[in-house]
Design a protein around this motif. Structure first.
Motif, PDB file in Angstrom:
ATOM      1  N   ARG A   1       7.708  19.567 -16.880  1.00  0.00           N
ATOM      2  CA  ARG A   1       6.747  18.797 -17.753  1.00  0.00           C
ATOM      3  C   ARG A   1       7.280  18.594 -19.279  1.00  0.00           C
ATOM      4  NH1 ARG A   1       4.261  22.092 -14.578  1.00  0.00           N
ATOM      5  NH2 ARG A   1       4.072  23.858 -16.167  1.00  0.00           N
ATOM      6  N   ARG A   2       7.870  19.824 -19.761  1.00  0.00           N
ATOM      7  CA  ARG A   2       8.389  19.764 -20.957  1.00  0.00           C
ATOM      8  C   ARG A   2       9.637  18.597 -21.032  1.00  0.00           C
ATOM      9  NH1 ARG A   2       7.331  25.729 -21.965  1.00  0.00           N
ATOM     10  NH2 ARG A   2       5.186  25.732 -22.715  1.00  0.00           N
ATOM     11  N   MET A   3      10.624  18.830 -19.899  1.00  0.00           N
ATOM     12  CA  MET A   3      11.493  18.051 -20.012  1.00  0.00           C
ATOM     13  C   MET A   3      11.463  16.416 -19.912  1.00  0.00           C
ATOM     14  SD  MET A   3      14.526  17.801 -16.874  1.00  0.00           S
ATOM     15  CE  MET A   3      15.418  19.084 -17.363  1.00  0.00           C
ATOM     16  N   GLN A   4      10.342  16.304 -19.141  1.00  0.00           N
ATOM     17  CA  GLN A   4      10.031  14.626 -18.915  1.00  0.00           C
ATOM     18  C   GLN A   4       9.314  14.147 -20.234  1.00  0.00           C
ATOM     19  OE1 GLN A   4       7.026  15.026 -15.824  1.00  0.00           O
ATOM     20  NE2 GLN A   4       8.786  15.480 -14.179  1.00  0.00           N
TER      21      GLN A   4
ATOM     22  N   ALA B   1      12.199  24.979 -28.203  1.00  0.00           N
ATOM     23  CA  ALA B   1      11.533  26.060 -27.383  1.00  0.00           C
ATOM     24  C   ALA B   1      10.095  26.059 -27.680  1.00  0.00           C
ATOM     25  CB  ALA B   1      11.817  27.440 -27.693  1.00  0.00           C
ATOM     26  N   ALA B   2       9.378  26.376 -26.580  1.00  0.00           N
ATOM     27  CA  ALA B   2       7.641  26.374 -26.699  1.00  0.00           C
ATOM     28  C   ALA B   2       7.025  27.375 -25.665  1.00  0.00           C
ATOM     29  CB  ALA B   2       7.381  25.051 -26.142  1.00  0.00           C
ATOM     30  N   ASP B   3       5.982  27.568 -26.090  1.00  0.00           N
ATOM     31  CA  ASP B   3       5.045  28.666 -25.423  1.00  0.00           C
ATOM     32  C   ASP B   3       3.467  28.103 -25.440  1.00  0.00           C
ATOM     33  OD1 ASP B   3       5.034  31.129 -23.608  1.00  0.00           O
ATOM     34  OD2 ASP B   3       3.592  31.633 -25.301  1.00  0.00           O
ATOM     35  N   THR B   4       3.158  27.943 -24.340  1.00  0.00           N
ATOM     36  CA  THR B   4       1.774  27.495 -24.062  1.00  0.00           C
ATOM     37  C   THR B   4       0.514  28.486 -23.673  1.00  0.00           C
ATOM     38  OG1 THR B   4       2.327  25.207 -23.896  1.00  0.00           O
ATOM     39  CG2 THR B   4       0.007  25.771 -23.395  1.00  0.00           C
ATOM     40  N   ILE B   5      -0.526  28.914 -24.313  1.00  0.00           N
ATOM     41  CA  ILE B   5      -1.586  29.614 -24.093  1.00  0.00           C
ATOM     42  C   ILE B   5      -2.939  28.956 -24.029  1.00  0.00           C
ATOM     43  CG2 ILE B   5      -0.215  31.600 -24.582  1.00  0.00           C
ATOM     44  CD1 ILE B   5      -1.896  31.634 -27.110  1.00  0.00           C
ATOM     45  N   VAL B   6      -3.737  29.567 -23.113  1.00  0.00           N
ATOM     46  CA  VAL B   6      -5.080  29.091 -22.958  1.00  0.00           C
ATOM     47  C   VAL B   6      -6.117  30.086 -23.495  1.00  0.00           C
ATOM     48  CG1 VAL B   6      -7.014  28.381 -21.495  1.00  0.00           C
ATOM     49  CG2 VAL B   6      -4.728  27.482 -21.108  1.00  0.00           C
ATOM     50  N   VAL B   7      -6.930  29.596 -24.470  1.00  0.00           N
ATOM     51  CA  VAL B   7      -7.706  30.693 -25.132  1.00  0.00           C
ATOM     52  C   VAL B   7      -9.328  30.218 -24.930  1.00  0.00           C
ATOM     53  CG1 VAL B   7      -8.295  32.051 -27.391  1.00  0.00           C
ATOM     54  CG2 VAL B   7      -6.017  31.000 -27.020  1.00  0.00           C
TER      55      VAL B   7
ATOM     56  N   TYR C   1      -4.963  25.502 -14.607  1.00  0.00           N
ATOM     57  CA  TYR C   1      -5.304  24.009 -14.263  1.00  0.00           C
ATOM     58  C   TYR C   1      -4.132  23.199 -15.192  1.00  0.00           C
ATOM     59  CZ  TYR C   1      -6.820  23.120 -19.143  1.00  0.00           C
ATOM     60  OH  TYR C   1      -7.015  23.270 -20.358  1.00  0.00           O
ATOM     61  N   GLY C   2      -3.773  22.034 -14.559  1.00  0.00           N
ATOM     62  CA  GLY C   2      -2.888  21.227 -15.228  1.00  0.00           C
ATOM     63  C   GLY C   2      -3.514  19.795 -15.532  1.00  0.00           C
ATOM     64  N   ILE C   3      -3.501  19.387 -16.766  1.00  0.00           N
ATOM     65  CA  ILE C   3      -4.469  18.127 -17.134  1.00  0.00           C
ATOM     66  C   ILE C   3      -3.441  17.153 -16.607  1.00  0.00           C
ATOM     67  CG2 ILE C   3      -3.320  18.114 -19.567  1.00  0.00           C
ATOM     68  CD1 ILE C   3      -6.184  17.167 -20.340  1.00  0.00           C
ATOM     69  N   GLN C   4      -2.316  17.114 -16.530  1.00  0.00           N
ATOM     70  CA  GLN C   4      -1.392  16.054 -16.105  1.00  0.00           C
ATOM     71  C   GLN C   4      -1.507  15.694 -14.566  1.00  0.00           C
ATOM     72  OE1 GLN C   4      -0.250  18.876 -17.130  1.00  0.00           O
ATOM     73  NE2 GLN C   4       1.100  19.728 -15.541  1.00  0.00           N
ATOM     74  N   GLY C   5      -2.106  16.676 -13.782  1.00  0.00           N
ATOM     75  CA  GLY C   5      -2.025  16.493 -12.241  1.00  0.00           C
ATOM     76  C   GLY C   5      -3.535  16.088 -12.113  1.00  0.00           C
ATOM     77  N   LYS C   6      -3.960  17.099 -10.740  1.00  0.00           N
ATOM     78  CA  LYS C   6      -5.398  16.804 -10.285  1.00  0.00           C
ATOM     79  C   LYS C   6      -6.375  17.501 -11.024  1.00  0.00           C
ATOM     80  CE  LYS C   6      -3.502  16.892  -5.265  1.00  0.00           C
ATOM     81  NZ  LYS C   6      -2.059  16.712  -5.837  1.00  0.00           N
TER      82      LYS C   6
ATOM     83  N   TYR D   1      -2.938  15.364 -26.512  1.00  0.00           N
ATOM     84  CA  TYR D   1      -2.851  15.568 -25.211  1.00  0.00           C
ATOM     85  C   TYR D   1      -1.572  16.130 -24.544  1.00  0.00           C
ATOM     86  CZ  TYR D   1      -2.113  14.019 -20.248  1.00  0.00           C
ATOM     87  OH  TYR D   1      -1.944  14.056 -18.877  1.00  0.00           O
ATOM     88  N   ASP D   2      -0.524  15.605 -25.177  1.00  0.00           N
ATOM     89  CA  ASP D   2       0.803  16.231 -24.843  1.00  0.00           C
ATOM     90  C   ASP D   2       0.987  17.825 -25.217  1.00  0.00           C
ATOM     91  OD1 ASP D   2       1.941  13.740 -24.297  1.00  0.00           O
ATOM     92  OD2 ASP D   2       2.654  13.385 -26.341  1.00  0.00           O
ATOM     93  N   ASN D   3       0.175  18.294 -26.164  1.00  0.00           N
ATOM     94  CA  ASN D   3       0.153  19.943 -26.206  1.00  0.00           C
ATOM     95  C   ASN D   3      -0.439  20.465 -25.194  1.00  0.00           C
ATOM     96  OD1 ASN D   3       0.017  21.902 -28.287  1.00  0.00           O
ATOM     97  ND2 ASN D   3      -1.932  21.838 -28.083  1.00  0.00           N
ATOM     98  N   VAL D   4      -1.724  19.763 -24.576  1.00  0.00           N
ATOM     99  CA  VAL D   4      -2.347  20.451 -23.463  1.00  0.00           C
ATOM    100  C   VAL D   4      -1.317  20.319 -22.000  1.00  0.00           C
ATOM    101  CG1 VAL D   4      -3.965  20.428 -21.850  1.00  0.00           C
ATOM    102  CG2 VAL D   4      -4.308  19.585 -24.326  1.00  0.00           C
ATOM    103  N   VAL D   5      -0.465  19.369 -22.124  1.00  0.00           N
ATOM    104  CA  VAL D   5       0.553  19.403 -21.094  1.00  0.00           C
ATOM    105  C   VAL D   5       1.556  20.465 -21.101  1.00  0.00           C
ATOM    106  CG1 VAL D   5       2.413  17.822 -19.692  1.00  0.00           C
ATOM    107  CG2 VAL D   5       0.180  16.891 -20.533  1.00  0.00           C
ATOM    108  N   GLY D   6       2.070  20.693 -22.459  1.00  0.00           N
ATOM    109  CA  GLY D   6       2.927  21.853 -22.685  1.00  0.00           C
ATOM    110  C   GLY D   6       3.973  21.553 -24.007  1.00  0.00           C
ATOM    111  N   LEU D   7       3.931  20.314 -24.755  1.00  0.00           N
ATOM    112  CA  LEU D   7       5.114  20.071 -25.694  1.00  0.00           C
ATOM    113  C   LEU D   7       4.339  19.081 -26.579  1.00  0.00           C
ATOM    114  CD1 LEU D   7       7.652  21.270 -26.803  1.00  0.00           C
ATOM    115  CD2 LEU D   7       8.567  19.319 -25.561  1.00  0.00           C
TER     116      LEU D   7
END
Length: 229
Positions: free
Chosen positions: A11-14, A106-112, A188-193, A205-211
């Motif tokens: 997802r980050r690559m895309q 580089a990136a790291d995503t967390i859900v809080v 969950y993945g907001i970019q999918g189902k 929105y991109d932040n929730v996807v991961g970047l």
């Protein structure tokens, strides 16, 4: 423009590729921090390597730490420290191998949720529990992004508020059975189902996807990267 991506996330690559940038992946093993206390201890030792410049980054209202032309934007807000430490570690590991002649991202995503950091579920039982906990509530998604280029290091944490619909047991069971939640923080993945689980968001929105692409673009500019567009 060529980007070294210190992440194996497709997802980050895309997201980077949609900007027309060439992406080369260098994802290396790194011992990530999982708790605020662990990240705080490790970042405190890191801060001692830098000198507080006494200046403020007025855009993000964060302290600027600098030494010999290296700029590091380190947040001080609890859970931010976890993703900040992890992103910085991933980026430095990749840069050690590739150098910084090309920008390393580089990136790291967390859900809080409240005071709790929700990682990737271990199994379907944990995935269902996470989704039940998130149902009908607002949580935050935080992505720390690091850009290393030549002698500069920039780090920024972007936060997005995500509001879940109130989910039925049938919806949760259906979504878990798709298999999508098992490799994603917060299950969950907001970019999918998982898009149908979300009522609305506040922020990137991109932040929730991961970047967060806008943050990446702005950091590349601050780092002095030529030919971004």
């Amino acid at each position: 423009m060529k980007i070294i991506l210190a992440s194996g996330s497709p997802r980050r690559m895309q997201l980077l590729q949609q900007m027309g940038w060439t992406v080369e992946v260098h994802s290396l093993p790194f011992a990530e921090a999982e708790t605020v206390n662990e990240a705080t201890e490790k970042l405190d030792s890191l801060r001692k390597q830098f000198l507080f410049s006494g200046k403020k980054n007025h855009t993000h209202n964060e302290p600027v730490l600098s030494e010999k032309g290296v700029t590091l934007l380190l947040p001080y807000r609890n859970a931010d420290l976890v993703c900040a430490y992890n992103a910085l570690g991933k980026g430095r590991a990749a840069a050690k191998e590739t150098g910084t002649g090309f920008p390393v991202v580089a990136a790291d995503t967390i859900v809080v949720l409240g005071e709790h950091i929700l990682g990737k579920p271990a199994d379907t039982v944990e995935a269902k529990h996470m989704l039940q906990t998130l149902s009908g509530k607002m949580h935050t998604v935080k992505t720390a992004t690091v850009v290393l280029y030549q002698k500069k290091t920039l780090l920024q944490v972007v936060t997005t508020n995500v509001y879940f619909r109130r989910l039925t047991d049938e919806e949760i069971n259906w979504y878990v059975e798709t298999g999508e939640p098992l490799d994603k923080a917060g299950a969950y993945g907001i970019q999918g189902k998982g898009a149908v689980l979300v009522e609305r968001i506040e922020g990137s929105y991109d932040n929730v996807v991961g970047l967060p692409l806008t943050a990446v673009y702005e950091m590349l500019r601050r780092a002095g990267v030529d030919s971004i567009v």
